[in-house]
Scaffold this motif. Structure first.
Motif, PDB file in Angstrom:
ATOM      1  N   TYR A  93      10.125  -4.967  -6.630  1.00 22.56           N
ATOM      2  CA  TYR A  93      11.082  -5.842  -5.410  1.00 22.56           C
ATOM      3  C   TYR A  93       9.447  -6.385  -4.199  1.00 22.56           C
ATOM      4  O   TYR A  93       8.989  -4.821  -3.163  1.00 22.56           O
ATOM      5  N   CYS A  94       9.910  -7.652  -3.477  1.00 25.88           N
ATOM      6  CA  CYS A  94       8.958  -7.941  -2.083  1.00 25.88           C
ATOM      7  C   CYS A  94      10.271  -7.227  -1.095  1.00 25.88           C
ATOM      8  O   CYS A  94      10.989  -7.800  -1.572  1.00 25.88           O
ATOM      9  N   ALA A  95       9.375  -6.969   0.101  1.00 25.00           N
ATOM     10  CA  ALA A  95      10.068  -6.812   1.484  1.00 25.00           C
ATOM     11  C   ALA A  95       9.782  -7.317   2.480  1.00 25.00           C
ATOM     12  O   ALA A  95       8.584  -7.263   2.621  1.00 25.00           O
ATOM     13  N   ALA A  96      10.243  -7.807   3.752  1.00 23.82           N
ATOM     14  CA  ALA A  96       9.606  -7.440   5.088  1.00 23.82           C
ATOM     15  C   ALA A  96      10.572  -7.723   6.333  1.00 23.82           C
ATOM     16  O   ALA A  96      12.095  -7.681   5.942  1.00 23.82           O
ATOM     17  N   ALA A  97       9.504  -6.854   6.749  1.00 20.40           N
ATOM     18  CA  ALA A  97      10.245  -7.006   8.137  1.00 20.40           C
ATOM     19  C   ALA A  97       9.400  -6.914   9.320  1.00 20.40           C
ATOM     20  O   ALA A  97       7.962  -7.221   8.977  1.00 20.40           O
ATOM     21  N   ARG A  98      10.083  -7.511  10.912  1.00 16.82           N
ATOM     22  CA  ARG A  98       9.582  -7.034  11.945  1.00 16.82           C
ATOM     23  C   ARG A  98       8.650  -6.176  12.460  1.00 16.82           C
ATOM     24  O   ARG A  98       6.987  -7.005  12.706  1.00 16.82           O
ATOM     25  N   ILE A  99       8.819  -4.856  12.107  1.00 13.12           N
ATOM     26  CA  ILE A  99       7.433  -4.103  12.158  1.00 13.12           C
ATOM     27  C   ILE A  99       7.179  -3.081  10.571  1.00 13.12           C
ATOM     28  O   ILE A  99       8.050  -3.136   9.757  1.00 13.12           O
ATOM     29  N   VAL A 100       6.033  -2.300  10.631  1.00 11.78           N
ATOM     30  CA  VAL A 100       5.881  -2.478   9.153  1.00 11.78           C
ATOM     31  C   VAL A 100       6.853  -0.515   9.717  1.00 11.78           C
ATOM     32  O   VAL A 100       6.722  -0.437   8.497  1.00 11.78           O
ATOM     33  N   SER A 101       7.078   0.101  10.328  1.00  9.18           N
ATOM     34  CA  SER A 101       7.769   1.132  10.640  1.00  9.18           C
ATOM     35  C   SER A 101       9.351   0.525  10.010  1.00  9.18           C
ATOM     36  O   SER A 101      10.095   1.837   9.362  1.00  9.18           O
ATOM     37  N   LEU A 102       9.514  -0.696  10.365  1.00  7.64           N
ATOM     38  CA  LEU A 102      11.038  -0.990   9.275  1.00  7.64           C
ATOM     39  C   LEU A 102      11.614  -0.539   8.339  1.00  7.64           C
ATOM     40  O   LEU A 102      12.361  -0.461   7.081  1.00  7.64           O
ATOM     41  N   LEU A 103      10.299  -1.269   7.523  1.00  6.78           N
ATOM     42  CA  LEU A 103       9.521  -1.417   6.130  1.00  6.78           C
ATOM     43  C   LEU A 103      10.530   0.046   5.034  1.00  6.78           C
ATOM     44  O   LEU A 103      10.825   0.338   4.225  1.00  6.78           O
ATOM     45  N   THR A 104      10.184   0.906   5.731  1.00  2.00           N
ATOM     46  CA  THR A 104      10.111   2.908   5.594  1.00  2.00           C
ATOM     47  C   THR A 104      11.403   3.036   5.337  1.00  2.00           C
ATOM     48  O   THR A 104      12.104   3.959   4.393  1.00  2.00           O
ATOM     49  N   ARG A 105      12.605   2.004   5.808  1.00  2.35           N
ATOM     50  CA  ARG A 105      13.960   2.239   5.836  1.00  2.35           C
ATOM     51  C   ARG A 105      14.267   1.030   4.988  1.00  2.35           C
ATOM     52  O   ARG A 105      14.692   0.262   5.603  1.00  2.35           O
ATOM     53  N   GLN A 106      15.181   1.616   4.235  1.00  2.00           N
ATOM     54  CA  GLN A 106      15.554   0.627   3.190  1.00  2.00           C
ATOM     55  C   GLN A 106      16.536  -0.609   4.040  1.00  2.00           C
ATOM     56  O   GLN A 106      16.649  -1.679   3.615  1.00  2.00           O
ATOM     57  N   ASP A 107      17.923   0.169   4.629  1.00  2.00           N
ATOM     58  CA  ASP A 107      18.901   0.070   5.433  1.00  2.00           C
ATOM     59  C   ASP A 107      18.005  -1.268   6.989  1.00  2.00           C
ATOM     60  O   ASP A 107      18.799  -2.042   6.925  1.00  2.00           O
ATOM     61  N   ASP A 108      16.708  -1.335   6.858  1.00  4.36           N
ATOM     62  CA  ASP A 108      16.420  -1.723   7.764  1.00  4.36           C
ATOM     63  C   ASP A 108      15.082  -3.177   7.506  1.00  4.36           C
ATOM     64  O   ASP A 108      14.740  -4.000   8.571  1.00  4.36           O
ATOM     65  N   VAL A 109      14.960  -3.103   6.307  1.00  2.74           N
ATOM     66  CA  VAL A 109      14.268  -4.233   5.674  1.00  2.74           C
ATOM     67  C   VAL A 109      15.069  -5.378   6.405  1.00  2.74           C
ATOM     68  O   VAL A 109      16.440  -5.762   5.152  1.00  2.74           O
ATOM     69  N   ALA A 110      14.001  -6.518   6.735  1.00  2.00           N
ATOM     70  CA  ALA A 110      15.244  -8.092   7.021  1.00  2.00           C
ATOM     71  C   ALA A 110      15.376  -8.947   5.401  1.00  2.00           C
ATOM     72  O   ALA A 110      16.314  -9.135   5.331  1.00  2.00           O
ATOM     73  N   TYR A 111      14.695  -8.346   4.885  1.00  2.00           N
ATOM     74  CA  TYR A 111      14.408  -9.501   3.695  1.00  2.00           C
ATOM     75  C   TYR A 111      14.238  -9.220   2.279  1.00  2.00           C
ATOM     76  O   TYR A 111      12.901  -8.220   2.456  1.00  2.00           O
ATOM     77  N   TRP A 112      14.905  -9.760   1.573  1.00  2.00           N
ATOM     78  CA  TRP A 112      14.306  -8.427   0.071  1.00  2.00           C
ATOM     79  C   TRP A 112      13.943  -9.826  -0.930  1.00  2.00           C
ATOM     80  O   TRP A 112      14.372 -10.902  -0.948  1.00  2.00           O
ATOM     81  N   GLY A 113      13.240  -9.465  -1.959  1.00  2.00           N
ATOM     82  CA  GLY A 113      12.450 -10.559  -2.939  1.00  2.00           C
ATOM     83  C   GLY A 113      13.716 -10.316  -4.110  1.00  2.00           C
ATOM     84  O   GLY A 113      14.756  -9.164  -4.437  1.00  2.00           O
ATOM     85  N   GLN A 114      13.799 -10.940  -5.252  1.00  4.10           N
ATOM     86  CA  GLN A 114      14.519 -10.710  -6.166  1.00  4.10           C
ATOM     87  C   GLN A 114      14.106  -9.547  -7.104  1.00  4.10           C
ATOM     88  O   GLN A 114      15.161  -9.214  -7.676  1.00  4.10           O
ATOM     89  N   GLY A 115      13.313  -9.552  -7.277  1.00  2.53           N
ATOM     90  CA  GLY A 115      12.175  -8.074  -7.982  1.00  2.53           C
ATOM     91  C   GLY A 115      12.109  -8.574  -9.594  1.00  2.53           C
ATOM     92  O   GLY A 115      12.274  -9.731  -9.870  1.00  2.53           O
ATOM     93  N   THR A 116      10.847  -8.332 -10.107  1.00  2.00           N
ATOM     94  CA  THR A 116      10.276  -8.925 -11.399  1.00  2.00           C
ATOM     95  C   THR A 116       9.913  -7.801 -11.924  1.00  2.00           C
ATOM     96  O   THR A 116       9.775  -6.121 -11.319  1.00  2.00           O
ATOM     97  N   LEU A 117       9.956  -7.200 -13.142  1.00  2.00           N
ATOM     98  CA  LEU A 117      10.020  -6.454 -14.745  1.00  2.00           C
ATOM     99  C   LEU A 117       8.692  -6.390 -15.090  1.00  2.00           C
ATOM    100  O   LEU A 117       7.902  -7.495 -14.907  1.00  2.00           O
ATOM    101  N   VAL A 118       8.478  -5.339 -14.178  1.00  2.00           N
ATOM    102  CA  VAL A 118       7.058  -4.705 -14.632  1.00  2.00           C
ATOM    103  C   VAL A 118       6.341  -3.283 -15.996  1.00  2.00           C
ATOM    104  O   VAL A 118       7.601  -2.560 -15.268  1.00  2.00           O
ATOM    105  N   THR A 119       6.267  -3.983 -17.071  1.00  2.00           N
ATOM    106  CA  THR A 119       6.783  -2.822 -17.696  1.00  2.00           C
ATOM    107  C   THR A 119       5.069  -2.373 -18.551  1.00  2.00           C
ATOM    108  O   THR A 119       4.759  -3.122 -19.434  1.00  2.00           O
ATOM    109  N   VAL A 120       5.036  -1.191 -18.884  1.00  2.00           N
ATOM    110  CA  VAL A 120       3.508  -0.261 -19.106  1.00  2.00           C
ATOM    111  C   VAL A 120       4.139   0.330 -20.568  1.00  2.00           C
ATOM    112  O   VAL A 120       4.478   1.518 -20.465  1.00  2.00           O
ATOM    113  N   SER A 121       3.235  -0.067 -21.425  1.00  2.00           N
ATOM    114  CA  SER A 121       3.352   0.280 -22.614  1.00  2.00           C
ATOM    115  C   SER A 121       1.696   1.698 -23.340  1.00  2.00           C
ATOM    116  O   SER A 121       1.175   1.749 -21.970  1.00  2.00           O
TER     117      SER A 121
END
Length: 122
Positions: A93-121
């Motif tokens: 998932y990509c995430a955006a926040a006004r300052i980098v410290s807010l990215l370390t807490r999921q509740d403080d993330v401003a915006y989320w992407g929808q997710g993309t699946l990575v599978t490593v065999s």
């Protein structure tokens, strides 16, 4: 506001993938960006962040293998993943926040992407 993540897929161990996160609806260059991942049965974890100025930080598990970057002219963040391992399998998932410290807490993330699946065999 939208974060559109793409680039996931199936890859063999040792291979590479590049994830993209296209942003719209906010002033991208003013935001720190990050990539989280969530493996099956595990909590979501932060793997990489990049500040609005371009400074980067990584989780120990991906350091020296993953590279986060951004292109402000394209409003897009990237995660280049090299030497992939089966344990890197997760939804990313990509995430955006006004300052980098807010990215370390999921509740403080401003915006989320929808997710993309990575599978490593193995």
């Amino acid at each position: 506001v939208q974060l559109q993540a793409s680039g996931g897929g199936l890859v063999q161990a040792g291979g590479s993938l590049r994830l993209s996160c296209a942003a719209s609806g906010f002033v991208f260059r003013n935001y720190a960006m990050g990539w989280y991942r969530q493996a099956p049965g595990k909590e979501r974890e932060l793997v990489a962040v990049i500040t609005s100025g371009g400074s980067t930080r990584y989780a120990d598990s991906v350091k020296d293998r993953f590279t986060i970057s951004r292109d402000n002219s394209k409003n897009t963040a990237y995660l280049q993943m090299n030497r992939l391992k089966p344990e890197d399998t997760a939804v990313y998932y990509c995430a955006a926040a006004r300052i980098v410290s807010l990215l370390t807490r999921q509740d403080d993330v401003a915006y989320w992407g929808q997710g993309t699946l990575v599978t490593v065999s193995s």
